[in-house]
Design an enzyme around this catalytic site. Structure first.
Site, short mmCIF file in Angstrom:
data_model
loop_
_atom_site.label_atom_id
_atom_site.label_comp_id
_atom_site.label_asym_id
_atom_site.label_seq_id
_atom_site.Cartn_x
_atom_site.Cartn_y
_atom_site.Cartn_z
N GLU A 1 0.82 -1.22 0.00
CA GLU A 1 0.00 0.00 0.00
C GLU A 1 0.85 1.27 0.00
O GLU A 1 1.70 1.46 0.88
CB GLU A 1 -0.90 -0.01 1.24
CG GLU A 1 -1.94 1.11 1.22
CD GLU A 1 -2.91 1.04 2.39
OE1 GLU A 1 -2.70 0.24 3.31
OE2 GLU A 1 -3.87 1.82 2.37
N LYS B 1 -6.35 -1.10 11.99
CA LYS B 1 -5.80 -1.45 10.67
C LYS B 1 -4.61 -0.55 10.38
O LYS B 1 -3.57 -0.99 9.85
CB LYS B 1 -6.89 -1.30 9.60
CG LYS B 1 -6.49 -1.74 8.20
CD LYS B 1 -5.80 -0.64 7.41
CE LYS B 1 -5.51 -1.09 5.98
NZ LYS B 1 -4.65 -0.16 5.26
#
Ligand code: HMG
Length: 433
Positions: A85, A272
Site C-alpha cells: 500500500e 488497521k
C-alpha cells in the site's frame, strides 16, 4: 470449464503452468509469460523460493521499502517495511522524523510467555484426572527432553503445565494449558512438538476408553507476550506543522483515540492503521503475520468489546501516546535464515533478538497510527494518501517518464483524485497542458 485434477502436486512446475494456462487462461501464452517474467534468473535462488511453499508456479513480489530516522530507546534505526500500500512507508518515515525531534520512542518488553494446549475429552473422574496429571508431569517433561534440551541451554523451555477443566462449556472437555519461553524463536514448531509428546504420554497412561486426545497446538493468542511503546512531549511542541496549535492538535488527537476506544467500527480501521506498520515489519523480518494479526485482534477484544490498540492522554501539559500489544516474533528459525531479503532486513535492524524486534514492531505500529491520525485530524487522509498513490494511477495508465514528471509537477499544487489525474493525463496527451 476448469477441470479438477489428481496428482497435481507431483507434476513438474512447467506442467503445472501448462495445466493452469490450458484450464484457466484459455491457452493464452501471455499468462505463461507473466508467470515466467517473475522467475529469478538465478536458478538456485528460484528453487529456494519454489520450496518455501507447495505447488509454486512463480514469485509474487511485494516492495521492500525503508523508513529511516526511528529513534528508539536513544538509538537510531532504519526500518525495513514490506507492504503493497502506497503512503505507509512515507507515513512511518514522517512520524519517525517528527518524534526523533521530540525525544524519540521509548519501548520495553513486558512479558514473553507463549502458550500451547492439548485439547482432550475425558469421561472418568475429574479428581482422579487431576491427580494423574500431577503424577504424569515429570514423565511429560522427560518425554519432551530431546526437544527441550537445546532450548533450555539457551535459557528457555517449558514454564508450566496445568490441567484446565472446561466441562462446563463442553461435555468432557479438558485441556493441558502449557506455557513456554521460546527465547529468540517464534516457537511454533518447538511448542507443537512438545505438546504432541505430552499427548502421547496422556494416551499411554490414561484408560483408552476414557480418553480421546482431540488435538495439540500452540495458541496464537499471547496476552502474556506483551510489548509497550510510547512517545511523549510537551503539548506546545506538537504545533507548527498544521493549522492547529499544539493544544488544539493534542486535544483533537486524544479525542480521535478516545473514539476508537469506545466505538468498534472506528477501532477496526484505527487498528488497521496500526497494523500497516506492524505487518510491514513482520513481513520484512520473515515472521508470521497471520499469527500476529489473529493474536492482536483477539487482544483488542479481551474485555468483551473490540477497542483501540493505542491510547493517548494529556496530563500536566504533556502529551503521551502509547501502545501495549502482544507480539510473538522470532529472529531465528523459520524464514529468518533462509530468505536472503529477510537476512538483509535483520541486518538493517542491527541483528535484533526477539525482544528487540518486538519493540521495533510495536514502535512501527505506534508511528503508523500517529501519522494516520495526524492526517485524519488535520488535512484529511486523502491528501497525503493520494499524493503517494499518484504513481500507481499513472502506472495504471502507462504514463511515460516524461509524463510522470509533468504530472507530479502539476499535482504539487492541485488536489489529486483518480478522475483528476486521468483528466490531466488526457489533456497532457492531447497537448493541452
Ligand atoms: P507530507 O507532509 O506531504 O510529506 O506528508 P513531505 O513531502 O512534507 O515530507 C515529509 C516527510 O514525510 C519526509 O521527510 C519523509 O520522511 C516522509 P524527508 O524524507 O523529506 O526528510 N515522506 C516520504 N517518504 C518517502 N517517500 C515519499 C515521502 N513523502 C513524504 N514519497 C504523507 C505525506 C503521506 C507522509 C502524510 O500525508 C501522511 O503521513 N499521511 C498518512 C498516510 C497513511 O496513514 N497511510 C496509510 C494508508 S491509509 C490507511 O490504511 C489507514 C487509515 O485508514 C487508518 C486510520 O483510519 O486510522 C488511515
Amino acid at each position: 470449464m476448469a477441470k479438477s485434477i489428481n496428482g497435481f502436486s507431483k507434476l513438474p512446475k512447467t506442467e503445472k503452468i501448462d495445466w493452469l494456462v490450458e484450464n484457466f487462461c484459455e491457452g493464452s501464452p501471455e499468462a505463461e509469460k507473466v508467470l515466467k517474467q517473475y522467475w529469478n534468473a538465478d536458478a538456485k535462488l528460484q528453487q529456494l523460493h519454489d520450496e518455501f511453499i507447495e505447488n509454486t508456479i512463480s514469485n509474487f513480489y511485494l516492495p521492500l521499502g525503508l523508513a529511516p530516522n526511528f529513534l528508539i530507546n536513544e538509538e537510531y534505526l532504519t526500518l525495513p517495511m514490506v507492504i503493497e500500500e502506497s503512503s505507509v512507508v512515507a507515513a512511518a518515515s514522517k512520524a519517525a522524523k517528527f518524534w526523533s525531534e521530540r525525544g524519540g520512542f521509548k519501548a520495553r518488553v513486558i512479558s514473553t510467555e507463549k502458550i500451547g494446549q492439548v485439547h482432550f475429552k475425558y469421561s472418568g473422574d475429574r479428581i482422579e484426572l487431576e491427580k494423574t496429571i500431577e503424577q504424569l508431569k515429570p514423565k511429560m517433561l522427560e518425554a519432551a527432553k530431546p526437544i527441550t534440551q537445546n532450548m533450555e541451554k539457551r535459557g528457555g523451555g517449558i514454564l508450566s503445565i496445568d490441567l484446565v477443566d472446561k466441562t462446563k462449556e463442553l461435555k468432557e472437555y479438558f485441556q493441558l494449558f502449557v506455557t513456554f519461553d521460546t527465547r529468540d524463536s517464534m516457537g511454533a514448531n518447538f511448542i507443537n512438538s512438545c505438546l504432541e509428546k505430552f499427548a502421547e504420554v496422556l494416551e499411554t497412561n490414561l484408560p483408552k476408553e476414557q480418553l480421546t486426545v482431540i488435538m495439540s497446538i500452540l495458541s496464537n493468542y499471547v496476552p502474556e507476550c506483551l510489548v509497550y511503546a510510547e512517545v511523549s512531549c510537551k503539548v506546545d511542541d506538537l504545533g507548527g506543522d498544521s493549522h492547529l496549535s499544539g493544544e488544539e492538535f493534542a486535544e483533537k488527537f486524544v479525542q480521535a483515540v478516545n473514539i476508537a476506544e469506545v466505538e468498534p467500527y472506528r477501532a477496526v480501521t484505527h487498528n488497521k492503521g496500526v497494523m500497516n506498520g506492524i505487518d510491514a515489519v513482520v513481513l520484512a523480518t520473515g515472521n508470521d503475520f497471520r499469527a500476529v494479526e489473529a493474536g492482536v485482534h483477539a487482544f483488542a477484544s479481551k474485555d468483551g468489546r473490540y477497542t483501540s490498540l493505542t491510547h493517548a492522554e494529556i496530563k500536566n501539559g504533556i502529551f503521551r501516546f502509547w501502545i501495549e500489544i502482544p507480539l510473538a516474533l522470532g529472529t531465528v528459525g523459520g524464514l529468518t535464515s533462509l530468505h536472503p531479503l529477510v537476512k538483509l532486513a535483520l541486518d538493517i535492524l542491527q541483528r535484533p533478538n526477539a525482544l528487540e524486534l518486538m519493540k521495533i514492531a510495536a514502535v512501527a505500529g505506534l508511528a503508523q497510527n500517529f501519522a494516520a491520525l495526524r492526517s485524519l485530524i488535520t488535512t484529511g487522509i486523502q491528501q497525503g494518501h493520494m499524493k503517494m498513490h499518484l504513481m500507481n494511477i499513472l502506472n495504471q495508465h502507462q504514463a511515460t517518464k516524461e509524463e510522470k514528471k509533468k504530472m507530479v509537477d502539476f499535482f504539487t499544487h492541485h488536489t489529486i483524485t483518480h478522475s483528476s489525474v486521468i483528466e490531466q493525463l488526457e489533456k497532457l496527451r492531447a497537448n493541452e497542458l
